[in-house]
Design a protein around this motif. Structure first.
Motif: not given
Length: 319
Positions: A103-112, A147-150, A170-171
């Motif tokens: 779960i943590i790995e999946v959530i962190k995969s959204f960074v970027g 396009k958004v950025e985490i 990001s906004k």
């Protein structure tokens, strides 16, 4: 008239427009604007611009934001949060079998950067009509991904089916939609339960005031407003010499190379620790930030200028 920014703690069941309306009554002035919507069920930081500071609303809206969010796995809803029509997708027993590290790995995969489809229940407009208005009419239309950025995400609690995480983004990022996407990537569905905005630019939740507190401070004549100048302190300062006061006061654009070659900048602003004047003066055009505070020779704030095609052009004037 009060000029500046007040860090409001938006409480539940208030819209951003409600906050502005109530502040107009408390402060007895009309020129007030908020810096971006926050869902009625969400709470937290909502910087509100007063008087001449309303010129900064757009700039603050563009800033990165930090949220503390709670997601419930195994369910979805039409609003993408628990206030909507909630549907069970995966049994709670199955959800509790999920591996916490996964779960943590999946959530962190959204960074970027990633392409996010905005929710139907949002203020985005399609053909002049807000999406939530169409949704209330029972209509659902295709939304183009944006396009958004985490920038950062940290998981603090995994107590299935509940997860609590902090995200800086990001906004234009919808945390409801991020929760939806996390649930989809885990294959079980997900829905946002709670949302707290903890930071917008330099404004933090620890320093935010409830409307009732602001009303009390007004009665007792206590200070609660951040000045325009303090707000702009995050930007590089450029102070011109006396011969160019009229140029900047009249809002003329400034050629960056001329600033360096003609030495029309007060170099004491840019030079520190006896470093070479020429090298230090050139460095200011190479930093990442595109905005600069422009001051006249008397150290009076003139405006915020934006770097563009070799020039510094007036972006927001405060004279």
């Amino acid at each position: 008239m009060i000029n500046g920014i007040v860090n409001v703690y938006k409480e539940k069941d208030f819209t951003s427009h409600d906050v502005v309306a109530k502040l107009r009554g408390i402060l007895k002035q009309k020129k007030i604007g908020h810096t971006g919507t926050l869902d009625p069920q969400a709470v937290g930081v909502l910087p509100v611009c007063l008087g001449n500071a309303t010129k900064l609303c757009e700039l603050l809206t563009d800033k990165e934001k930090t949220y503390k969010a709670t997601i419930i796995l195994g369910v979805t809803s039409d609003t993408e949060d628990m206030t909507g029509e909630v549907k069970r997708i995966t049994s709670e027993d199955e959800v509790k079998k999920l591996d916490k590290e996964k779960i943590i790995e999946v959530i962190k995969s959204f960074v970027g950067e990633y392409n996010q489809v905005p929710p139907m229940y949002s203020a985005l407009k399609v053909n002049g009509k807000k999406l939530y208005e169409l949704a209330r009419e029972g209509k659902e239309i295709e939304r183009k991904p944006r396009k958004v950025e985490i920038l950062d995400v940290n998981v603090s609690i995994v107590d299935l089916p509940k997860i609590v995480f902090t995200v800086t983004c990001s906004k234009g990022t919808y945390i409801r939609s991020l929760c939806r996407d996390i649930g989809e990537k885990l294959g079980v569905g997900g829905c946002m339960d709670e949302l707290i905005r903890t930071k917008v630019s330099s404004f933090c939740i620890e320093d935010a005031y409830k409307l009732s507190e602001i009303e009390e401070m007004v009665k007792n004549e206590k200070e609660f407003v951040t000045s325009i100048e303090d707000m702009l302190n995050i930007y590089e300062k450029i102070k011109v010499i006396k011969e160019y006061d009229k140029l900047v006061v009249n809002g003329n654009k400034l050629e960056i190379q001329s600033l360096i070659d003609s030495r029309i900048i007060d170099m004491s602003v840019l030079v520190k620790n006896n470093t070479d004047t020429k090298v230090k003066s050139e460095s200011f055009i190479k930093i990442k930030e595109n905005y600069y505070r422009i001051y006249d020779s008397n150290d009076k704030l003139i405006g915020l200028y934006k770097k563009e095609n070799g020039f510094l052009k007036p972006y927001k004037m405060f004279t």
